[in-house]
Design a protein around this motif. Structure first.
Motif, PDB file in Angstrom:
ATOM      1  N   VAL A 138       0.838  -1.206   0.000  1.00  0.00           N
ATOM      2  CA  VAL A 138       0.000   0.000   0.000  1.00  0.00           C
ATOM      3  C   VAL A 138       0.871   1.253   0.000  1.00  0.00           C
ATOM      4  CG1 VAL A 138      -1.618   1.365   1.372  1.00  0.00           C
ATOM      5  CG2 VAL A 138      -2.014  -1.080   1.054  1.00  0.00           C
ATOM      6  N   THR A 139       1.929   1.228   0.841  1.00  0.00           N
ATOM      7  CA  THR A 139       2.842   2.371   0.899  1.00  0.00           C
ATOM      8  C   THR A 139       3.520   2.596  -0.445  1.00  0.00           C
ATOM      9  OG1 THR A 139       3.271   1.966   3.253  1.00  0.00           O
ATOM     10  CG2 THR A 139       4.858   3.337   2.069  1.00  0.00           C
ATOM     11  N   GLU A 140       4.011   1.495  -1.033  1.00  0.00           N
ATOM     12  CA  GLU A 140       4.675   1.611  -2.329  1.00  0.00           C
ATOM     13  C   GLU A 140       3.703   2.074  -3.407  1.00  0.00           C
ATOM     14  OE1 GLU A 140       6.225  -2.274  -2.967  1.00  0.00           O
ATOM     15  OE2 GLU A 140       7.955  -2.013  -1.619  1.00  0.00           O
ATOM     16  N   ARG A 141       2.488   1.521  -3.375  1.00  0.00           N
ATOM     17  CA  ARG A 141       1.495   1.901  -4.374  1.00  0.00           C
ATOM     18  C   ARG A 141       1.084   3.365  -4.203  1.00  0.00           C
ATOM     19  NH1 ARG A 141       0.401   1.378  -9.420  1.00  0.00           N
ATOM     20  NH2 ARG A 141      -1.821   1.399  -9.951  1.00  0.00           N
ATOM     21  N   THR A 142       0.944   3.764  -2.940  1.00  0.00           N
ATOM     22  CA  THR A 142       0.606   5.166  -2.669  1.00  0.00           C
ATOM     23  C   THR A 142       1.694   6.090  -3.195  1.00  0.00           C
ATOM     24  OG1 THR A 142      -0.631   4.536  -0.681  1.00  0.00           O
ATOM     25  CG2 THR A 142       0.040   6.839  -0.866  1.00  0.00           C
ATOM     26  N   ALA A 143       2.958   5.703  -2.965  1.00  0.00           N
ATOM     27  CA  ALA A 143       4.083   6.501  -3.464  1.00  0.00           C
ATOM     28  C   ALA A 143       4.069   6.553  -4.989  1.00  0.00           C
ATOM     29  CB  ALA A 143       5.399   5.932  -2.954  1.00  0.00           C
ATOM     30  N   GLU A 144       3.765   5.389  -5.617  1.00  0.00           N
ATOM     31  CA  GLU A 144       3.707   5.344  -7.079  1.00  0.00           C
ATOM     32  C   GLU A 144       2.592   6.249  -7.606  1.00  0.00           C
ATOM     33  OE1 GLU A 144       3.197   1.293  -8.119  1.00  0.00           O
ATOM     34  OE2 GLU A 144       5.212   0.663  -7.507  1.00  0.00           O
ATOM     35  N   LEU A 145       1.427   6.172  -6.955  1.00  0.00           N
ATOM     36  CA  LEU A 145       0.303   7.007  -7.392  1.00  0.00           C
ATOM     37  C   LEU A 145       0.598   8.479  -7.183  1.00  0.00           C
ATOM     38  CD1 LEU A 145      -2.689   4.877  -6.048  1.00  0.00           C
ATOM     39  CD2 LEU A 145      -2.008   5.190  -8.434  1.00  0.00           C
ATOM     40  N   SER A 146       1.244   8.783  -6.042  1.00  0.00           N
ATOM     41  CA  SER A 146       1.607  10.173  -5.765  1.00  0.00           C
ATOM     42  C   SER A 146       2.573  10.701  -6.812  1.00  0.00           C
ATOM     43  CB  SER A 146       2.227  10.278  -4.368  1.00  0.00           C
ATOM     44  OG  SER A 146       2.627  11.602  -4.093  1.00  0.00           O
ATOM     45  N   GLN A 147       3.568   9.867  -7.164  1.00  0.00           N
ATOM     46  CA  GLN A 147       4.522  10.284  -8.189  1.00  0.00           C
ATOM     47  C   GLN A 147       3.851  10.392  -9.547  1.00  0.00           C
ATOM     48  OE1 GLN A 147       7.741  11.234  -7.647  1.00  0.00           O
ATOM     49  NE2 GLN A 147       7.607  11.880  -9.793  1.00  0.00           N
ATOM     50  N   ALA A 148       2.922   9.462  -9.808  1.00  0.00           N
ATOM     51  CA  ALA A 148       2.197   9.514 -11.080  1.00  0.00           C
ATOM     52  C   ALA A 148       1.368  10.783 -11.185  1.00  0.00           C
ATOM     53  CB  ALA A 148       1.302   8.276 -11.221  1.00  0.00           C
ATOM     54  N   LEU A 149       0.763  11.177 -10.048  1.00  0.00           N
ATOM     55  CA  LEU A 149      -0.027  12.408 -10.029  1.00  0.00           C
ATOM     56  C   LEU A 149       0.861  13.616 -10.278  1.00  0.00           C
ATOM     57  CD1 LEU A 149      -2.670  13.908  -9.549  1.00  0.00           C
ATOM     58  CD2 LEU A 149      -2.188  13.851  -7.079  1.00  0.00           C
ATOM     59  N   LYS A 150       2.040  13.620  -9.636  1.00  0.00           N
ATOM     60  CA  LYS A 150       2.976  14.736  -9.846  1.00  0.00           C
ATOM     61  C   LYS A 150       3.433  14.788 -11.306  1.00  0.00           C
ATOM     62  CE  LYS A 150       4.820  14.906  -5.126  1.00  0.00           C
ATOM     63  NZ  LYS A 150       6.039  14.718  -4.282  1.00  0.00           N
ATOM     64  N   ASP A 151       3.724  13.600 -11.859  1.00  0.00           N
ATOM     65  CA  ASP A 151       4.150  13.550 -13.259  1.00  0.00           C
ATOM     66  C   ASP A 151       3.041  14.041 -14.185  1.00  0.00           C
ATOM     67  OD1 ASP A 151       6.541  12.514 -12.421  1.00  0.00           O
ATOM     68  OD2 ASP A 151       6.031  10.422 -12.864  1.00  0.00           O
ATOM     69  N   LEU A 152       1.809  13.641 -13.859  1.00  0.00           N
ATOM     70  CA  LEU A 152       0.674  14.067 -14.683  1.00  0.00           C
ATOM     71  C   LEU A 152       0.489  15.573 -14.605  1.00  0.00           C
ATOM     72  CD1 LEU A 152      -1.783  13.460 -16.438  1.00  0.00           C
ATOM     73  CD2 LEU A 152      -3.103  13.022 -14.338  1.00  0.00           C
ATOM     74  N   GLN A 153       0.589  16.116 -13.381  1.00  0.00           N
ATOM     75  CA  GLN A 153       0.455  17.569 -13.215  1.00  0.00           C
ATOM     76  C   GLN A 153       1.558  18.306 -13.969  1.00  0.00           C
ATOM     77  OE1 GLN A 153       0.452  17.943  -8.938  1.00  0.00           O
ATOM     78  NE2 GLN A 153      -1.766  17.769  -8.797  1.00  0.00           N
ATOM     79  N   ALA A 154       2.789  17.765 -13.873  1.00  0.00           N
ATOM     80  CA  ALA A 154       3.904  18.393 -14.587  1.00  0.00           C
ATOM     81  C   ALA A 154       3.668  18.342 -16.095  1.00  0.00           C
ATOM     82  CB  ALA A 154       5.214  17.704 -14.228  1.00  0.00           C
ATOM     83  N   TYR A 155       3.152  17.198 -16.551  1.00  0.00           N
ATOM     84  CA  TYR A 155       2.877  17.063 -17.988  1.00  0.00           C
ATOM     85  C   TYR A 155       1.770  18.024 -18.412  1.00  0.00           C
ATOM     86  CZ  TYR A 155       1.660  14.882 -22.442  1.00  0.00           C
ATOM     87  OH  TYR A 155       1.404  14.663 -23.766  1.00  0.00           O
ATOM     88  N   GLN A 156       0.735  18.155 -17.568  1.00  0.00           N
ATOM     89  CA  GLN A 156      -0.347  19.094 -17.870  1.00  0.00           C
ATOM     90  C   GLN A 156       0.190  20.519 -17.976  1.00  0.00           C
ATOM     91  OE1 GLN A 156      -2.998  18.225 -14.603  1.00  0.00           O
ATOM     92  NE2 GLN A 156      -4.347  16.996 -15.879  1.00  0.00           N
ATOM     93  N   ILE A 157       1.077  20.864 -17.039  1.00  0.00           N
ATOM     94  CA  ILE A 157       1.660  22.205 -17.065  1.00  0.00           C
ATOM     95  C   ILE A 157       2.451  22.421 -18.349  1.00  0.00           C
ATOM     96  CG2 ILE A 157       3.405  23.680 -15.979  1.00  0.00           C
ATOM     97  CD1 ILE A 157       2.528  22.597 -13.285  1.00  0.00           C
ATOM     98  N   GLN A 158       3.216  21.385 -18.760  1.00  0.00           N
ATOM     99  CA  GLN A 158       3.991  21.504 -19.986  1.00  0.00           C
ATOM    100  C   GLN A 158       3.084  21.688 -21.194  1.00  0.00           C
ATOM    101  OE1 GLN A 158       6.477  18.053 -20.268  1.00  0.00           O
ATOM    102  NE2 GLN A 158       7.907  18.730 -18.687  1.00  0.00           N
ATOM    103  N   ILE A 159       1.999  20.910 -21.230  1.00  0.00           N
ATOM    104  CA  ILE A 159       1.067  21.022 -22.353  1.00  0.00           C
ATOM    105  C   ILE A 159       0.432  22.401 -22.386  1.00  0.00           C
ATOM    106  CG2 ILE A 159      -1.110  20.185 -23.300  1.00  0.00           C
ATOM    107  CD1 ILE A 159       1.211  18.306 -23.796  1.00  0.00           C
ATOM    108  N   ILE A 160      -0.043  22.850 -21.209  1.00  0.00           N
ATOM    109  CA  ILE A 160      -0.668  24.178 -21.134  1.00  0.00           C
ATOM    110  C   ILE A 160       0.316  25.257 -21.541  1.00  0.00           C
ATOM    111  CG2 ILE A 160      -1.630  25.896 -19.541  1.00  0.00           C
ATOM    112  CD1 ILE A 160      -2.788  23.520 -17.937  1.00  0.00           C
ATOM    113  N   GLN A 161       1.546  25.118 -21.034  1.00  0.00           N
ATOM    114  CA  GLN A 161       2.577  26.116 -21.332  1.00  0.00           C
ATOM    115  C   GLN A 161       2.881  26.143 -22.827  1.00  0.00           C
ATOM    116  OE1 GLN A 161       6.255  25.368 -19.303  1.00  0.00           O
ATOM    117  NE2 GLN A 161       7.405  26.500 -20.829  1.00  0.00           N
TER     118      GLN A 161
END
Length: 432
Positions: A138-161
């Motif tokens: 659960v901890t590892e999966r939570t970390a993976e999801l958290s990182q995935a969310l950060k990556d997605l947000q970063a990608y969204q920012i790049q696309i918007i930019q």
């Protein structure tokens, strides 16, 4: 079932030596590592040195009995997850319920049945192992999801930019092109107009010299048009038009510089030109209005070399920070009169310099607006975080700026602010 015996340490706590020997022999034969204690006090002391995987705990012992020992184990964060199985000759329901309420996982009734003891121990070791494994997953999966969310947000920012800068670049390029054609025409024709005017004035002067007494109709027209004033004022009008046209050309150049499309690789650029272009574009927001005087912008540029950067993206950072500074100044004006603002004017300071090691360019943009609390400063660069009213802010400006400086240029973007005193953003980027 998984083989848990090799690494499993079992602590047996019983004041009867015979019971200790019987259970120890059975568990050792089954492959477990066994340690023993004669009472609750010794058990608690031993656990401080080595944590067992499971505890077999006698209920009836002198001193601290099994119930009190279990209670102490369950209130200690280091030992609260260790499975405790009570051993007792008492089989009444009330005793079992009391032990289970204290946190025990099971009961073994004396006299012991070897197969039953081993089966219960293996079951609870397996449950503990699965629990630990599940928690870890659960901890590892939570970390993976958290990182995935950060990556997605970063990608969204790049696309918007990218979309924003692409759309802005196309718009500005089109506008600059449409402006340049008529402006160039006007700018070129003004010189001819000035020459034509000078030639006409020479002809008029010759007429006045050779025909000093004009007919009444010409005298009347001269008086009507105020020829002398026109002769003195028309050059001033042409000069003013030249200055106006040059200003339009400067604005057009600033727009092209600001929205210059970035290539895949960094290029050499002059940071000061980028800042000046950004200020030129924001000039309309700096001008005086009915409610406040002009926002003063003080520039103190150091001797910076050209640096390698993504110039278009860097200009976007300047735009986002300066726009926020203007918003903060306008917010600070709420409730203040024109004269009050005039006494303590809205100001923005822009300072550039080299870092002490000469490896970085440092750009400071400071305002004397409303400032920010420490809590807001912690969140200011977060994706979609904004303190502005709905419809006035997206929460992307500073997040994009942070990504451009930190990720794209491997630099730093810091903020220093005091509520009521203003804010300062410090950009640090490598020169090469």
């Amino acid at each position: 079932m998984l083989n848990l015996q090799e690494n499993s340490l079992i602590l047996i706590v019983d004041d009867t030596i015979t019971n200790l020997e019987i259970i120890s022999n059975a568990l050792t034969t089954a492959g477990f590592v066994v340690t023993t204690a004669r009472n609750g006090e010794k058990a608690l002391q031993q656990i401080q040195d080595t944590l067992p995987d499971l505890i077999l705990l006698d209920v009836m012992m002198p001193g601290i009995d099994g119930f009190e020992t279990c209670q102490k184990l369950k209130t200690n964060p280091l030992t609260q997850d260790i499975p405790v199985i009570f051993m007792t000759g008492i089989s009444d329901i009330e005793t079992k319920v009391k032990g289970l309420n204290l946190g025990a996982v099971d009961y073994i009734t004396k006299p012991f049945q070897k197969e039953e003891v081993l089966a219960r121990i293996k079951t609870h070791l397996q449950l503990r192992y699965l629990t630990k494994t599940l928690e870890q997953r659960v901890t590892e999966r939570t970390a993976e999801l958290s990182q995935a969310l950060k990556d997605l947000q970063a990608y969204q920012i790049q696309i918007i930019q990218k979309e924003k800068m692409s759309a802005l670049g196309q718009l500005v390029t089109g506008i600059a092109h449409e402006i340049n054609n008529p402006v160039s025409c006007i700018h070129g024709n003004l010189d001819h107009t000035a020459n034509y005017f000078n030639n006409l004035i020479k002809i008029i002067d010759l007429y006045q010299q050779n025909y000093p007494e004009p007919v009444p109709a010409i005298q009347a027209e001269i008086a009507e048009t105020d020829l002398e004033y026109m002769r003195s004022d028309l050059p001033n009008l042409i000069t003013s038009m030249k200055e106006g046209v040059q200003r339009i050309r400067n604005i057009s150049t600033s727009l092209r510089n600001f929205s210059r499309p970035d290539k895949d690789r960094k290029v050499f650029c002059n940071i000061h030109n980028g800042i000046d272009s950004t200020i030129m574009i924001l000039k309309h927001r700096l001008k005086p209005s009915k409610v406040r005087p002009e926002i003063e912008v003080m520039r103190n540029y150091g001797n910076l070399p050209s640096i390698t950067c993504f110039s278009g993206q860097l200009n976007q950072v300047f735009m986002n920070i300066l726009t926020n500074a203007i918003d903060a100044l306008e917010e600070s004006n709420i409730g203040r009169s024109y004269s009050e603002i005039e006494k303590h004017p809205n100001q923005i300071w822009i300072t550039t310099s080299l870092s002490e090691d000469k490896h970085n360019a440092v750009i400071r943009i400071k305002d004397n607006g409303v400032g920010m609390s420490a809590d807001i400063q912690q969140k200011i660069f977060e994706h979609l975080f904004t303190t502005k009213l709905f419809g006035r802010g997206t929460g992307l400006g500073l997040s994009i700026a942070h990504q451009i400086i930190v990720e794209k240029h491997k630099g730093k973007l810091d903020v220093y602010s005091v509520p009521g005193k203003g804010s300062e953003f410090m950009i640090t980027i490598p020169i090469h």
